[in-house]
Every structure is written in structure tokens, then in C-alpha cells.
Design a protein around this motif. Structure first.
Motif: not given
Lengths: 111, 116
Positions: B37, B47, B58, B62
Motif C-alpha cells: 500500500r 501489507m 500479514y 494489517v
């Protein structure tokens, strides 16, 4: 302190000048070092990669890595207006490891 | 070659709806894909990492239930932003490992998501 530090600039140079970019890092485990170029609203494009310390040259681009100082550089010779972009340094500890990016330096080459 | 195709390049959606972003490796098999991102004038923030056929990993902070990642084949990974809100508006970029690049990380062209 960020893992990878990069001056965001902006940096403005006249056409034909040498552009000098650099990053410092704190993680001594980093072994792979890359420079990416990103145009506005586009994905990053790999310019140079280097494994461990040393220099690498590709056309107008030269990448240098000094692991003892935790410092990497990218030089762009004979800069062109088309070189105007954001340049991101990235590094990782291994070939399958995630990349840690610098903040990116915005470069403008004036015609 | 090593080409990663990402679609759509931009999308506008209403708050509360879900949006799916696709990332395809066109000429190589992508064993690992990454989703980033990026906010304006900021760097890429990882992310999640996904490996074909297994659950995504992850990064801290996130929400895995909000950002659903599916990597069902060696050429396709998808990111679904569920129940999108204006704060999810951002530039999303995928990256794939594989192909002929010596280091192997190829980026897609990015997706600009605007939630209204």
C-alpha cells in the motif's frame, strides 16, 4: 529510527548533470540492495540490484554499496528529463525475504 | 521476461462495498506474491506475503479480515478490500517473485482505490 533512511528531496538538476542518491540502513543482515524507479501513479521498476558490497554499472547508472558504513548510492550520469521520477532504495536479508524500502527521493531533471 | 499485470488500474467504490484487485504474472510462475500500500508521497508499505496454495502472512497492524488475499494459482493473486471505507483509499501495488529477473521481484502497475 526507520530501518532504511532516504532523503525524500525533492532534488532538481539541469539536464546533463549527475544525479546522486543515497540511503542508509541499520539492519546489518541486509545482503541484497536494489534501486527502483517509480513514475507517478505507476508501479516501481527495477533499475539496479547488488549483492553485498561493491559497485555495479549499467549504462548511465552506477550503484554502490558500502556495507561497513551501511550506505548505498545510485548515480545517474548525463541525466535526461525522462529520468524525472521517484527513486526508491530497497534491501533485504535474503532472496526470499521481504523488501524494506526507503521513503523515495523525487528527482526532476530540467530541460 | 517478467511481466506482472494488475487490474484494475483505478477504481471508485461506495463506502461499505468490497473491491477485488487482481495481480497476474503473464510469462512466469509466481511462487510468492507481495501486496503493498502506498500513500501519496510516501514509500511502499508491505501489507502481506502470499505463497501459492497457502494462507497469506500479514504484516503487523494489517487486518486480515478486511484485506483478503487469495493466491490460488502460480499466476494469479487477488486482494479483496472488504467493506471499504474512505480511509482505505490508497494506491495498492502487487509484486511477484519469479521469472527471469536475477532477483525476481517484479511489480504490477498499481491500482488507485478511491472510496466515496
Amino acid at each position: 529510527q526507520k530501518e532504511v533512511e532516504q532523503d525524500p528531496g525533492p532534488l532538481s538538476v539541469p539536464e546533463g548533470a549527475i544525479v546522486s542518491l543515497n540511503c542508509t540502513y541499520s539492519n546489518s543482515a541486509f545482503q541484497y540492495f536494489m534501486w527502483y524507479r517509480q513514475y507517478s501513479r505507476k508501479g516501481p521498476e527495477l533499475l539496479m540490484y547488488t549483492y553485498s558490497s561493491g559497485n555495479k554499472e549499467d549504462g548511465r547508472f552506477t550503484a554502490q554499496v558500502d556495507k561497513s558504513s551501511k550506505y548505498i548510492s545510485l548515480f545517474i550520469r548525463d541525466s535526461q528529463p525522462s529520468d524525472s521520477a521517484t527513486y526508491l532504495c530497497a534491501m533485504s536479508a535474503g532472496n526470499d525475504y521481504k523488501l524494506s524500502f526507503g521513503a523515495g527521493t523525487t528527482v526532476t531533471v530540467r530541460a | 521476461g517478467a511481466v506482472v499485470s494488475q487490474h484494475p488500474s483505478w477504481v471508485i467504490c461506495k463506502s461499505g462495498t468490497s473491491v477485488k484487485i487482481e495481480c497476474r504474472s503473464l510469462d512466469f510462475q509466481a511462487t510468492t506474491m507481495f501486496w503493498y500500500r502506498q500513500f501519496p508521497k510516501q514509500s511502499l508499505m508491505l501489507m502481506a506475503t502470499s505463497n501459492e496454495g497457502s494462507k497469506a502472512t500479514y504484516e503487523q497492524g494489517v487486518e486480515k479480515d478486511k484485506f483478503l488475499i487469495n493466491h490460488a494459482s502460480l499466476t494469479l493473486s487477488t486482494l479483496t478490500v472488504t467493506s471499504a471505507h474512505p480511509e482505505d483509499s490508497s494506491f495498492y501495488i502487487c509484486s511477484a517473485r519469479g521469472g527471469t529477473l536475477n532477483y525476481g521481484y517484479t511489480f504490477g502497475s498499481g491500482t488507485r482505490l478511491t472510496v466515496v
